[in-house]
Design an enzyme around this catalytic site. Structure first.
Site, PDB file in Angstrom:
ATOM      1  N   ASN A  96       3.067   9.338  -4.564  1.00  0.00           N
ATOM      2  CA  ASN A  96       4.442   9.280  -5.058  1.00  0.00           C
ATOM      3  C   ASN A  96       4.976  10.625  -5.534  1.00  0.00           C
ATOM      4  O   ASN A  96       6.184  10.863  -5.479  1.00  0.00           O
ATOM      5  CB  ASN A  96       4.567   8.231  -6.163  1.00  0.00           C
TER       6      ASN A  96
ATOM      7  N   HIS B 230      -5.648  12.006 -11.106  1.00  0.00           N
ATOM      8  CA  HIS B 230      -4.285  12.330 -10.680  1.00  0.00           C
ATOM      9  C   HIS B 230      -3.840  13.693 -11.211  1.00  0.00           C
ATOM     10  O   HIS B 230      -2.888  14.269 -10.702  1.00  0.00           O
ATOM     11  CB  HIS B 230      -3.336  11.238 -11.183  1.00  0.00           C
TER      12      HIS B 230
END
EC number: 3.1.1.29
Length: 190
Positions: free
Chosen positions: A117, A23
């Site tokens: 997100n 990430h």
């Protein structure tokens, strides 16, 4: 792209426990770009981000890394955009992409967030999805692993051997975007 100031954002999560995770590839690419700019990240108090100011591909660039968690990164991005008067057309977000094989780099303007997100937060805070994206492939999780768990895992030993090159290639893609604009950069890269 225009000659206006560009805002380049690398996405990731703060803290040493996330430093080497999939990430955080956006933060890794931002580190590569900061090296090319000859700068070090400093806290920008008004936005909640770390930034480097300098030049890339002949453009004035504000390079940023939000200090908030990924799903709250939109506030920092919108804060930087307001402070430096950068419109969405001059924002490039570098992020991990599950739907691309590891090491694949793709450029795009706008579109959906694909369950990311960080992108959702940025789109909400900017009130538009029309910003540029440098998508860095991290591949799909193996078997039935939850994608939310997968993105927070470190890269495999095989991937780590190629990671520096992937970050260099993603940084090259950002510079192409800055220099040539989206269509010409896509033609060179894709």
């Amino acid at each position: 792209m225009s000659t206006d100031t560009a805002l380049v954002i690398g996405l990731g999560n703060p803290g040493p426990q996330y430093e080497k995770t999939r990430h955080n590839v956006g933060f890794m690419v931002a580190g590569t770009l900061a090296g090319r700019m000859g700068g070090k990240f400093n806290v920008h108090k008004k936005s909640g981000a770390e930034i480097v100011e300098g030049r890339l591909a002949g453009r004035r660039v504000i390079l940023g890394k939000p200090r908030s968690y990924m799903n709250l990164s939109g506030g920092a991005v919108a804060g930087l955009a307001r402070f430096f008067s950068v419109d969405a057309a001059n924002i490039i977000v570098v992020h991990d992409e599950l739907d691309l094989d590891f090491g694949t780099i793709r450029l795009k303007l706008g579109g959906g967030e694909g369950g990311h997100n960080g992108l959702r937060s940025i789109s909400s805070s900017l009130t538009t999805k029309d910003y540029l994206r440098t998508r860095v492939g991290i591949g799909r999780p193996p078997g039935r692993m939850d994608p939310a768990d997968y993105v927070l895992k470190p890269f495999s030993s095989t991937e780590r051997k190629e990671l520096d090159l992937v970050c260099e290639e993603a940084a090259d893609a950002v510079e192409l975007l800055l220099e040539l604009g989206l269509e010409a950069a896509q033609n060179r890269l894709h």
